[in-house]
Motif scaffolding. Structure first.
Motif, short mmCIF file in Angstrom:
data_model
loop_
_atom_site.label_atom_id
_atom_site.label_comp_id
_atom_site.label_asym_id
_atom_site.label_seq_id
_atom_site.Cartn_x
_atom_site.Cartn_y
_atom_site.Cartn_z
N ASN A 71 -85.61 -31.08 -2.61
CA ASN A 71 -85.78 -29.43 -2.05
C ASN A 71 -87.30 -29.89 -0.62
OD1 ASN A 71 -83.66 -28.78 -3.85
ND2 ASN A 71 -85.34 -28.60 -5.27
N ALA A 72 -88.19 -30.63 -0.98
CA ALA A 72 -89.75 -30.74 -0.14
C ALA A 72 -88.88 -31.84 1.18
CB ALA A 72 -89.93 -31.13 -1.18
N VAL A 73 -88.36 -32.80 0.89
CA VAL A 73 -87.91 -33.03 2.52
C VAL A 73 -86.76 -31.81 2.94
CG1 VAL A 73 -85.64 -34.12 3.34
CG2 VAL A 73 -87.55 -34.97 1.12
N THR A 74 -85.77 -30.69 2.34
CA THR A 74 -85.03 -30.28 3.18
C THR A 74 -86.23 -28.93 3.90
OG1 THR A 74 -82.96 -30.96 1.65
CG2 THR A 74 -82.81 -28.78 2.88
N LEU A 148 -76.85 -23.96 -12.35
CA LEU A 148 -77.94 -23.18 -12.79
C LEU A 148 -79.23 -23.62 -12.85
CD1 LEU A 148 -76.02 -20.14 -15.27
CD2 LEU A 148 -76.30 -20.63 -12.67
N ASP A 149 -79.28 -24.52 -13.39
CA ASP A 149 -80.67 -25.76 -14.19
C ASP A 149 -80.78 -26.27 -12.43
OD1 ASP A 149 -79.97 -25.01 -16.20
OD2 ASP A 149 -80.16 -26.54 -17.57
N VAL A 150 -80.08 -26.78 -11.42
CA VAL A 150 -80.95 -26.41 -10.25
C VAL A 150 -81.02 -25.61 -9.55
CG1 VAL A 150 -79.70 -27.79 -8.02
CG2 VAL A 150 -78.46 -28.56 -10.25
N ILE A 151 -81.10 -24.66 -9.55
CA ILE A 151 -81.68 -23.30 -9.70
C ILE A 151 -82.68 -22.87 -9.67
CG2 ILE A 151 -81.12 -20.54 -8.88
CD1 ILE A 151 -78.19 -20.99 -8.72
N LEU A 152 -82.83 -23.35 -10.67
CA LEU A 152 -84.33 -22.64 -11.32
C LEU A 152 -85.26 -23.56 -10.57
CD1 LEU A 152 -85.93 -21.98 -13.83
CD2 LEU A 152 -85.11 -23.68 -15.38
N VAL A 153 -84.54 -25.23 -11.25
CA VAL A 153 -85.83 -26.21 -10.08
C VAL A 153 -85.67 -26.11 -8.75
CG1 VAL A 153 -86.25 -28.67 -9.83
CG2 VAL A 153 -85.13 -28.12 -11.92
N ILE A 154 -85.07 -25.28 -8.32
CA ILE A 154 -85.13 -24.66 -6.84
C ILE A 154 -85.88 -23.67 -6.52
CG2 ILE A 154 -83.96 -23.86 -4.70
CD1 ILE A 154 -81.88 -25.82 -5.07
N ALA A 155 -86.17 -22.82 -7.58
CA ALA A 155 -87.15 -21.80 -7.39
C ALA A 155 -87.90 -21.76 -8.33
CB ALA A 155 -86.75 -20.99 -8.71
N ALA A 156 -88.49 -22.96 -9.20
CA ALA A 156 -89.75 -23.94 -9.09
C ALA A 156 -90.30 -25.02 -7.84
CB ALA A 156 -89.74 -24.81 -10.33
N SER A 157 -89.74 -25.16 -7.38
CA SER A 157 -90.19 -26.35 -5.78
C SER A 157 -90.21 -25.17 -4.26
CB SER A 157 -89.49 -27.01 -5.82
OG SER A 157 -88.08 -27.02 -5.61
N THR A 158 -89.62 -24.13 -4.76
CA THR A 158 -90.12 -23.30 -3.54
C THR A 158 -91.59 -22.66 -3.76
OG1 THR A 158 -87.69 -22.32 -3.49
CG2 THR A 158 -89.85 -21.03 -2.55
N ILE A 159 -91.46 -22.92 -4.38
CA ILE A 159 -93.49 -22.35 -4.41
C ILE A 159 -93.65 -23.36 -3.73
CG2 ILE A 159 -95.31 -21.51 -6.42
CD1 ILE A 159 -92.92 -20.69 -8.23
N THR A 160 -94.15 -24.88 -4.21
CA THR A 160 -94.95 -25.59 -3.99
C THR A 160 -94.42 -26.17 -3.09
OG1 THR A 160 -93.14 -27.49 -5.22
CG2 THR A 160 -95.39 -26.85 -6.96
N ASN A 161 -93.55 -26.00 -2.25
CA ASN A 161 -93.21 -26.44 -0.91
C ASN A 161 -93.42 -25.38 -0.04
OD1 ASN A 161 -89.72 -27.52 -1.24
ND2 ASN A 161 -91.61 -28.80 -1.99
N TYR A 162 -93.44 -24.27 -0.22
CA TYR A 162 -93.86 -22.62 0.42
C TYR A 162 -95.52 -23.46 0.62
CZ TYR A 162 -89.08 -20.99 1.29
OH TYR A 162 -88.20 -20.29 1.99
N THR A 163 -96.21 -23.58 -0.30
CA THR A 163 -97.50 -23.42 -0.59
C THR A 163 -98.22 -24.04 0.16
OG1 THR A 163 -96.97 -21.77 -2.92
CG2 THR A 163 -99.60 -23.69 -2.07
N ALA A 164 -97.40 -25.67 -0.35
CA ALA A 164 -98.06 -26.60 0.79
C ALA A 164 -97.87 -26.01 2.18
CB ALA A 164 -97.17 -27.83 0.20
N SER A 165 -96.72 -25.56 2.86
CA SER A 165 -96.60 -25.25 4.38
C SER A 165 -97.63 -24.82 4.84
CB SER A 165 -94.94 -25.13 4.82
OG SER A 165 -94.33 -26.30 4.26
N VAL A 166 -98.27 -23.89 4.07
CA VAL A 166 -98.70 -22.50 4.24
C VAL A 166 -100.36 -23.01 4.65
CG1 VAL A 166 -100.10 -20.61 3.66
CG2 VAL A 166 -97.27 -20.65 3.69
#
Length: 182
Positions: A71-74, A148-166
């Motif tokens: 997710n972070a790479v993508t 569905l669990d993969v979607i959950l992990v993506i949701a969590a990582s989106t928070i850290t990915n977007y926050t890191a990029s900002v």
């Protein structure tokens, strides 16, 4: 460029401290990304809920790290790529599979490859995967419900990915060997 503070346990806003303390116990430190997220008590508290569900659930921790790294790479999120490269190796992913994900290639391990492929596909297709995408995942031995669990992990990582990029948190010395540029 905007300058977001990186909070510590001492300097974090009062409503963010309990969540930050719990995460610090988990990691043995306050990673800089969490210090940045602590600037919003709503965001850090939301992350704790997702984090708790994503880790220790139906996927092995090495598989969760596969998803988080992919997710972070993508998402082109540099701090999380370094962090999840470090944790991926620590949780038992091979250096070669970690490197493959960092280079946007599929890992050699078939299960790790299936997880990485599905995560990348979900992000790139904005969740609009098809039967072929699901079949490729289940062909590697995963139960369809784990999508569905993969979607959950993506949701969590989106928070850290977007926050890191900002917020552009500095990369801690221990993660420097895994530094990555988008």
């Amino acid at each position: 460029m905007a300058n977001f503070p990186i909070y510590t346990l001492d300097s974090a806003p009062a409503d963010s401290k309990p969540a930050l303390q719990g995460l610090a116990q988990t990691f043995g430190m306050v990673p800089n990304i969490l210090g940045a997220i602590a600037g919003s008590s709503k965001l850090i508290n939301g992350l704790v809920g997702l984090f708790g569900q994503a880790h220790g659930g139906n996927l092995a921790e090495a598989h969760v790290q596969t998803l988080l790294l992919t997710n972070a790479v993508t998402n082109g999120a540099e701090w999380p790529v370094a962090f999840h490269s470090f944790l991926g190796v620590k949780e038992g992913l091979s250096e070669a599979d970690v490197q493959a994900i960092r280079e946007r290639r599929l890992p050699a391990d078939p299960k790790v490859a299936a997880l990485s492929r599905l995560a990348r596909t979900l992000i790139e297709k904005r969740g609009k995967v098809d039967d072929h995408d699901i079949a490729a995942f289940t062909a590697a031995g995963f139960d369809q419900a784990l999508v569905l669990d993969v979607i959950l992990v993506i949701a969590a990582s989106t928070i850290t990915n977007y926050t890191a990029s900002v917020t552009h948190p500095p990369l801690e010395e221990m993660f420097q060997p895994y530094a990555w540029a988008a």
